[in-house]
Design an enzyme around this catalytic site. Structure first.
Site, short mmCIF file in Angstrom:
data_model
loop_
_atom_site.label_atom_id
_atom_site.label_comp_id
_atom_site.label_asym_id
_atom_site.label_seq_id
_atom_site.Cartn_x
_atom_site.Cartn_y
_atom_site.Cartn_z
N PHE A 232 -13.39 4.90 8.55
CA PHE A 232 -12.28 5.43 7.75
C PHE A 232 -12.75 6.37 6.65
CE2 PHE A 232 -13.28 1.02 6.29
CZ PHE A 232 -14.03 1.38 5.18
N TYR B 254 -18.20 48.65 0.77
CA TYR B 254 -18.46 47.42 1.52
C TYR B 254 -17.19 46.82 2.11
CZ TYR B 254 -23.25 47.07 -0.36
OH TYR B 254 -24.56 47.28 -0.68
N ASN C 158 -5.33 2.05 8.03
CA ASN C 158 -6.68 2.59 8.04
C ASN C 158 -6.74 3.85 8.89
OD1 ASN C 158 -9.17 -0.08 7.84
ND2 ASN C 158 -8.14 1.08 6.27
N HIS D 137 0.81 -1.22 0.00
CA HIS D 137 0.00 0.00 0.00
C HIS D 137 0.85 1.27 0.00
CE1 HIS D 137 -3.19 -2.78 0.61
NE2 HIS D 137 -4.10 -1.89 0.97
#
Length: 509
Positions: free
Chosen positions: A329, A280, A195, A83
């Protein structure tokens, strides 16, 4: 250097801010019992031999594949390495440190099944400034910030690079130099590390803290611009804003009035104002800046909850020895909060640029054109206002909501994602742009007030002008402008302008 003691589940926003600003981190000893309960529960679940997602099965679309007990440690190592597939520039060290602290606080609440040894390594890396190199791209903000957190976890295994002692080096060397052993992950631990929303949340918190300082500095610059334009403080009257009732608006009006209190510049024209109403960009400062403050506070509330929550999967419940799969998650709350922060940053910068544009226009400000004593021969603040406009437009393009996007991943197992990482990563850059815009306004406002000499502003705003003039002299003939802009940026980023004002400015918490 301050030290923050993390009490998992109840860390105040101020502590996360301190960690982002460089504070040391220590885990509260009271967390040890919860860590032990979670780890013991995982051991009992493994011993039962039943298939439990994330402990003895594959992951995601591969969850139906049972993993033998002999391969459980290899399973956890494999998920980390496979991963760690991010790309892009390294995430800034201060954001990664915050991510590490968020992950430590989440894992040590006893619902993640992490071991005391793994939690201790994470704490030791924070303590010894071993900061993983985490590529900033690769998360879609659902199923956790998988790729970034995998890069973090890989360094705990001695794989990948870290920053240590101001140098980039191999994680294995940094751990060895610090006398730390690489982690040997047990069941569930790799997945617990991967996770979670800590990458997205860290970036969002960083953006929030930068936006907070930006808003406070913009309130000071706006008050100084009002003085430069000989604007009225009547629109900041407390009674006006209590009738509407928005808390942020009331706070912004009160601080603007406080900043201008006792001004000789204001007193010089209070009886014979030619303008019935200011533009403004001056008159509506409480309404616009107050709305931005309210939005930032709402985002802060969301992120404070997220930072103290547990967002990995599955979650361990030691009381019943259950591992329950859910979707904590999914980072939709973070994505929404990030989008809100982006809107506030964009508007703060946009409003500031309008005040600079007003000051350089003699028809609106009554000041010399482009704030130079000899317009024509000199261009003065002509191009700094163009720079501010360019930065504002860039922020407008970046402010498009990230949370409305989604793209399916993992063979449609993860069929809706939050894009929280995208939404959060842009915030620091947006705040940097807006800070430069406010820095330009600060210089323009100080220059405008110079034309009112010998009249002075309030004590607070004169202290701000003194801080500016200590770094940037008044502009006479044209000179190289870039160093002036950088000096103004530095004054804002360091908090020096806020400190110089010497008044309590509204914050996000």
């Amino acid at each position: 250097m301050n030290t923050v003691t993390l009490k998992p589940g109840s860390v105040p926003l101020a502590d996360w801010r301190a960690i982002y600003r460089g504070a040391r981190v220590r885990l509260d000893a009271g967390a040890n019992e919860a860590i032990a309960r979670g780890a013991q529960a995982v051991a009992r679940i493994v011993a039962r031999g039943e298939p439990v997602y994330g402990i003895n099965t594959g992951f995601g679309k591969l969850a139906s594949i049972r993993i033998e007990d002999a391969d459980l440690a290899k399973l956890q190592r494999n998920i980390v390495l496979s991963h760690a597939a991010g790309t892009g520039e390294p995430t800034p060290v201060e954001v990664v440190r915050l991510m590490l602290a968020l992950k430590l606080a989440s894992l040590t609440q006893g619902a993640s099944g992490i071991s005391a040894r793994t939690a201790g390594l994470l704490e030791a890396m924070l303590e010894r400034d071993i900061t993983p190199v985490v590529p900033c791209q690769g998360s879609v903000g659902a199923s956790g910030d998988l790729a970034p957190l995998a890069h973090m976890a890989a360094t705990m295994l001695g794989v990948g690079d870290v920053f240590a002692g101001g140098e980039r080096m191999a994680a294995s060397k940094a751990l060895a130099d610090a006398g730390l052993e690489p982690a040997e992950l047990g069941p569930k631990e790799g997945l617990a590390l991967l996770n979670g929303t800590q990458f997205s949340c860290a970036w969002a918190l960083a953006g929030l803290f930068e936006a907070e300082r930006l808003l406070q500095s913009a309130l000071v610059a706006g008050a100084l611009s009002t003085e430069a334009a000989k604007g009225s403080d009547a629109p900041f009257d407390h009674r006006i804003h209590t009738l509407r009732g928005h808390v942020g608006q009331i706070a912004a009006a009160d601080v603007l009035r406080c900043l201008m209190a006792g001004s000789a510049i204001r007193a010089s024209h209070v009886e014979n104002d030619i303008r019935v109403q200011d533009p403004y960009c001056l008159r509506c400062q409480p309404q616009v800046m107050g709305a931005a403050l309210d939005v930032l506070r709402q985002a802060a509330g969301t992120l404070a909850i997220e930072a103290n929550g547990v967002s990995d999967n599955p979650l361990i419940f030691p009381e019943t020895d259950e591992a329950l799969s859910g979707g904590n998650f999914h980072a939709e709350p973070v994505a929404f909060a990030a989008d809100m922060i982006a809107l506030a940053i964009c508007e703060i910068g946009s409003f500031s640029e309008r005040r600079t544009a007003m000051l350089v226009d003699p028809a609106l400000s009554g000041l010399p054109a482009f704030l130079t004593p000899e317009p024509g021969l000199n261009s003065g603040f002509m191009i700094p206002q163009v720079t501010a406009a360019a930065l504002v437009s860039e922020n407008k393009q970046r402010a498009y909501p990230a949370s409305v996007d989604s793209i399916p991943t993992s063979a449609n197992q993860e069929d809706h994602v939050s894009m929280a990482a995208h939404g959060s990563r842009r915030l620091v850059a947006m705040a940097r742009n807006a800070t430069a815009v406010v820095g330009i306004e600060l210089l323009a406002a100080a220059q405008g007030c110079d034309f009112h000499a010998p009249l002075q502003s309030s004590e607070a705003l004169e202290a701000v002008r003194h801080a500016v003039r200590a770094k940037v002299p008044a502009l006479g003939p044209d000179r190289h402008f870039h160093p002036d802009l950088e000096a103004a940026n530095a004054l804002i980023r360091s908090g020096a302008i806020i400190a110089a004002a010497g008044v309590e400015l509204p914050g996000v918490a």
